[in-house]
Design an enzyme around this catalytic site. Structure first.
Site, PDB file in Angstrom:
ATOM      1  N   GLU A  36     -12.014 -39.123  24.821  1.00 34.11           N
ATOM      2  CA  GLU A  36     -13.039 -39.988  24.239  1.00 34.11           C
ATOM      3  C   GLU A  36     -14.179 -40.232  25.221  1.00 34.11           C
ATOM      4  O   GLU A  36     -15.357 -40.334  24.824  1.00 34.11           O
ATOM      5  CB  GLU A  36     -12.429 -41.315  23.767  1.00 34.11           C
ATOM      6  CG  GLU A  36     -11.989 -42.253  24.880  1.00 34.11           C
ATOM      7  CD  GLU A  36     -10.617 -41.943  25.413  1.00 34.11           C
ATOM      8  OE1 GLU A  36     -10.115 -42.736  26.233  1.00 34.11           O
ATOM      9  OE2 GLU A  36     -10.045 -40.905  25.013  1.00 34.11           O
ATOM     10  N   ASP A  37     -13.881 -40.323  26.525  1.00 32.69           N
ATOM     11  CA  ASP A  37     -14.936 -40.480  27.530  1.00 32.69           C
ATOM     12  C   ASP A  37     -15.876 -39.280  27.522  1.00 32.69           C
ATOM     13  O   ASP A  37     -17.102 -39.427  27.572  1.00 32.69           O
ATOM     14  CB  ASP A  37     -14.335 -40.615  28.926  1.00 32.69           C
ATOM     15  CG  ASP A  37     -13.384 -41.788  29.040  1.00 32.69           C
ATOM     16  OD1 ASP A  37     -13.872 -42.910  29.212  1.00 32.69           O
ATOM     17  OD2 ASP A  37     -12.172 -41.575  28.940  1.00 32.69           O
ATOM     18  N   ARG A  97     -36.703 -43.114   7.310  1.00 34.69           N
ATOM     19  CA  ARG A  97     -37.162 -43.235   8.689  1.00 34.69           C
ATOM     20  C   ARG A  97     -38.674 -43.420   8.749  1.00 34.69           C
ATOM     21  O   ARG A  97     -39.406 -42.739   8.027  1.00 34.69           O
ATOM     22  CB  ARG A  97     -36.796 -41.982   9.489  1.00 34.69           C
ATOM     23  CG  ARG A  97     -35.311 -41.708   9.577  1.00 34.69           C
ATOM     24  CD  ARG A  97     -35.085 -40.297  10.059  1.00 34.69           C
ATOM     25  NE  ARG A  97     -33.676 -39.964  10.139  1.00 34.69           N
ATOM     26  CZ  ARG A  97     -32.935 -39.600   9.097  1.00 34.69           C
ATOM     27  NH1 ARG A  97     -33.471 -39.516   7.890  1.00 34.69           N
ATOM     28  NH2 ARG A  97     -31.659 -39.309   9.240  1.00 34.69           N
ATOM     29  N   ARG A 111     -12.294 -47.018  19.179  1.00 31.45           N
ATOM     30  CA  ARG A 111     -12.919 -47.885  20.174  1.00 31.45           C
ATOM     31  C   ARG A 111     -14.441 -47.768  20.122  1.00 31.45           C
ATOM     32  O   ARG A 111     -15.159 -48.611  20.653  1.00 31.45           O
ATOM     33  CB  ARG A 111     -12.412 -47.563  21.577  1.00 31.45           C
ATOM     34  CG  ARG A 111     -12.917 -46.251  22.155  1.00 31.45           C
ATOM     35  CD  ARG A 111     -12.321 -46.007  23.545  1.00 31.45           C
ATOM     36  NE  ARG A 111     -12.622 -47.112  24.439  1.00 31.45           N
ATOM     37  CZ  ARG A 111     -11.980 -47.331  25.584  1.00 31.45           C
ATOM     38  NH1 ARG A 111     -10.998 -46.523  25.942  1.00 31.45           N
ATOM     39  NH2 ARG A 111     -12.318 -48.329  26.367  1.00 31.45           N
TER      40      ARG A 111
END
Length: 694
Positions: A606-607, A398, A502
């Site tokens: 999942e939401d 990073r 998803r």
């Protein structure tokens, strides 16, 4: 007559010579003076009335500690003197798969370990770093700091091993020679600390929270000045306030008043070995102080540092005597005033002379560091592992800014990118903007029909770059000729049977913005276009149409989840929402597998998990945009959930809140509408006309 003429000629030549030297021939003037006789350029004395300069002999830039990467000569010299460098004591060949995995030895191999060590091991075993297979491990963690290394079958002189030395009972050394093992030390001294190899930790009490931790005490983004100038630890383990400098234990120098602030004296108290946060915070008034003096006389000083960070009190540190926590990646000069011991008597003048804007920036940075790295054992342990990971994969480590700007190194994954412009929360600092097009991901569930109309509406947007259909239906997908003809590429991905897939970081996604859709969603081209325009102004957030809200149920003593609060929301359903594609990487590679497994087992979770994740990163609520009336009237399958399914959704909220250690969701009452929306004017004058059509 002739003498007078010679006199005039001499005067003319002299005047010409002087004019030439003064105006026309600077190079000639340099040649006219011998190098040894040329005067040196003098630096002007400061203008004491200039508010841009501190009215003291030592400026803050002279007091700050300059960051030095592990590869600098000072680090290498000291590490070589103590016997280890990453190049000589760590076998990077075990980590060539670019998959950083950590194996923890069974606890039965050691003596009974402390409660704090249990929290450390639980933080590793519950994370995405952990592996139960030592063959695929890159790093091995000892379950304690008091054991016989010969009991470890993979010890190999300590190579690729990490020891957490957390408690002062083992201070200053271990019960055995660590050999080539890295040591994560609590409040180490420069004499025993191998820079660039060991990791400096703060000293933590046994009661320190494992996960989540308490929020910072600086409530307002722009806090008022502290009531007291300086706080410091005094007698009876209590914090005093005011300002004083001691020449010895009995003499107090320069007590005075600072713009009406309270000035008190103190006497240095004894060094305590253990503290509880509850006791210390009840007895101190750090949040009312602007600066906190952190002595380096003992290891407990680093615990005082954590107290100051949490309270938003700027630490005033002595630069010698101990290694600051995570100084390898944290720029402490942006959150603390670091004083050399030789300038101890000038602390007061330096603090009084700091501009208010600088003090505000310091206080805000303390809150970021506390929330990002120090509020829990889990964050401290994960920061330690990520520092080691950056050392191993140095080419993909990073940048400095990712560690020192929100949301921090733990939430800016180098596996996604090391370029600042690729992350949604660095666009403003980087001076860039997200790409002007989006990719649509349409989830087709077991009971859904091919979303032909939805594909046509989405493809009608000039900002749509591609459409991906995630086919999770029992029947095979339609043949290529059965899909609607679109001007954008359309791709069908089969075999994704998990709901968490998803949010998988598909390599075919070519844009920054992702439009997540379900097959049953009903959107018009105008709705898609306006939502995308809004998202471009808020690329770090979720922007969508249908919303839910969480609440605390007093009767059940748990969190609830409802869609019956139309004027308040905290969750935007991903059945129709825009977000940045980086959150796919964060969802898949940062969240532990048990959380993703829970999403696959229970419906409508999942939401919630995606909203939890984005809220944890941004500390901000999602954004709602308007939807057509008929879309509001068309219920989604989630509205037909049985009481058992609704109970499972409530269970998701509570289990996610338990894992995060707190409730990250933020409520909002804001909805962004287009210009002239619902105004009594002709629809032809409106840009997004279909938003109001029935």
């Amino acid at each position: 007559m002739q003498s007078r003429r010679r006199k005039y000629l001499w005067l003319i030549l002299s005047a010409s010579w002087l004019l030439l030297l003064l105006l026309g021939a600077p190079r000639f003037r340099k040649l006219a003076i011998l190098p040894g006789l040329r005067p040196r350029t003098l630096t002007n004395w400061p203008q004491w009335l200039d508010q841009g300069l501190l009215p003291s002999f030592v400026g803050p830039e002279e007091l700050s500690k300059e960051p030095c990467p592990p590869s600098c000569s000072t680090h290498r010299w000291r590490s070589q003197k103590l016997g280890c460098l990453m190049e000589t004591c760590f076998d990077t060949s075990r980590c060539q798969s670019q998959d950083f995995k950590v194996f923890v030895y069974p606890i039965g191999l050691t003596q009974p370990i402390s409660e704090l060590h249990h929290k450390v091991l639980a933080s590793i075993e519950g994370s995405h770093y952990h592996t139960a297979n030592p063959e695929e491990a890159c790093l091995f963690v000892l379950p304690g700091d008091a054991l016989d290394p010969q009991l470890l079958p993979l010890w190999n002189g300590g190579r690729n091993h990490l020891i957490f030395q957390l408690h002062p009972d083992s201070w200053p050394g271990l019960d055995f020679d660590p050999g080539q093992a890295m040591v994560a030390r609590a409040s180490p001294t420069p004499e025993t600390f191998r820079l660039g190899f060991d990791v400096s930790l703060p000293f933590l009490p046994q009661s320190y929270p494992q996960r989540g931790g308490s929020r910072s005490q600086l409530v307002h983004l722009i806090p008022p000045p502290g009531e007291d100038l300086l706080a410091f630890e005094g007698q009876l383990d209590m914090w005093g306030t005011g300002f004083s400098i001691q020449q010895d234990q009995n003499s107090i120098l320069n007590p005075s008043d600072h713009h009406g602030e309270t000035i008190k004296s103190y006497r240095d108290g004894p060094c305590k070995q253990d503290h509880t946060i509850e006791q210390s915070e009840m007895q101190n008034g750090l949040h009312n102080s602007t600066f906190c003096f952190i002595p380096s006389s003992c290891h407990a000083g680093s615990f005082r540092l954590l107290q100051a960070l949490k309270a938003g009190c700027v630490p005033v540190l002595l630069s010698r005597g101990w290694e600051l926590p995570f100084a390898e990646v944290i720029d402490w000069g942006t959150a603390a005033v670091i004083i050399d011991e030789r300038h101890l008597l000038q602390i007061k003048s330096v603090l009084q002379g700091l501009p208010p804007a600088r003090v505000l920036a310091l206080r805000q940075q303390t809150q970021f560091l506390w929330d990002a790295y120090f509020s829990s054992v889990e964050k401290i342990v994960h920061s330690t592992l990520e520092i080691i990971r950056d050392r191993i994969f140095r080419a993909a480590s990073r940048p400095w800014l990712l560690w020192n700007a929100p949301p921090g190194g733990l939430l800016a994954l180098p596996t996604f990118s090391t370029h600042l412009g690729d992350f949604p929360f660095y666009y403003l600092q980087h001076g860039s903007r997200p790409s002007g097009r989006f990719s649509a991901l349409i989830w087709v569930g077991p009971l859904d029909q091919p979303p032909l109309k939805l594909i046509q509406e989405v493809a009608g947007s000039q900002r749509c770059a591609q459409i991906l259909v995630l086919w999770n239906n029992d029947s095979p997908p339609p043949a290529q000729g059965k899909w609607p003809q679109t001007t954008v590429p359309l791709m069908v991905i089969e075999g994704r049977t998990k709901k968490s897939d998803r949010f998988f970081p598909y390599g075919t996604i070519s844009t920054d913005a992702v439009l997540s859709l379900d097959a049953h969603s009903s959107l018009s081209t105008s709705e898609v276009d306006f939502a995308f325009v809004v998202w471009k102004s808020f690329p770090e957030r979720i922007v969508g149409f249908q919303t839910w809200s969480h609440f605390w149920d007093e009767t059940k003593g748990s969190w609830g989840y409802t869609d019956q609060r139309p004027n308040e929301f905290s969750v935007v359903l991903t059945t129709a929402a825009f977000y940045h594609r980086y959150y796919h990487n964060l969802f898949t590679h940062s969240l532990p597998a048990p959380l993703r497994d829970l999403v696959d087992e229970l419906s409508a979770c999942e939401d919630i998990l995606m909203n939890f994740l984005v809220a944890e990163v941004t500390k901000l609520p999602p954004i709602k945009v308007p939807q057509r009336k008929q879309l509001q009237e068309v219920p989604s399958p989630k509205s037909f959930q049985s009481p058992q399914a609704e109970q499972r959704s409530r269970g998701c909220v509570n289990r996610f809140a338990s894992w995060f250690g707190h409730m990250p969701l933020v409520h909002s009452q804001l909805r962004l509408d287009p210009v002239l929306f619902k105004d009594q004017v002709s629809v032809l004058r409106k840009k997004y006309r279909q938003l109001e059509r029935l």
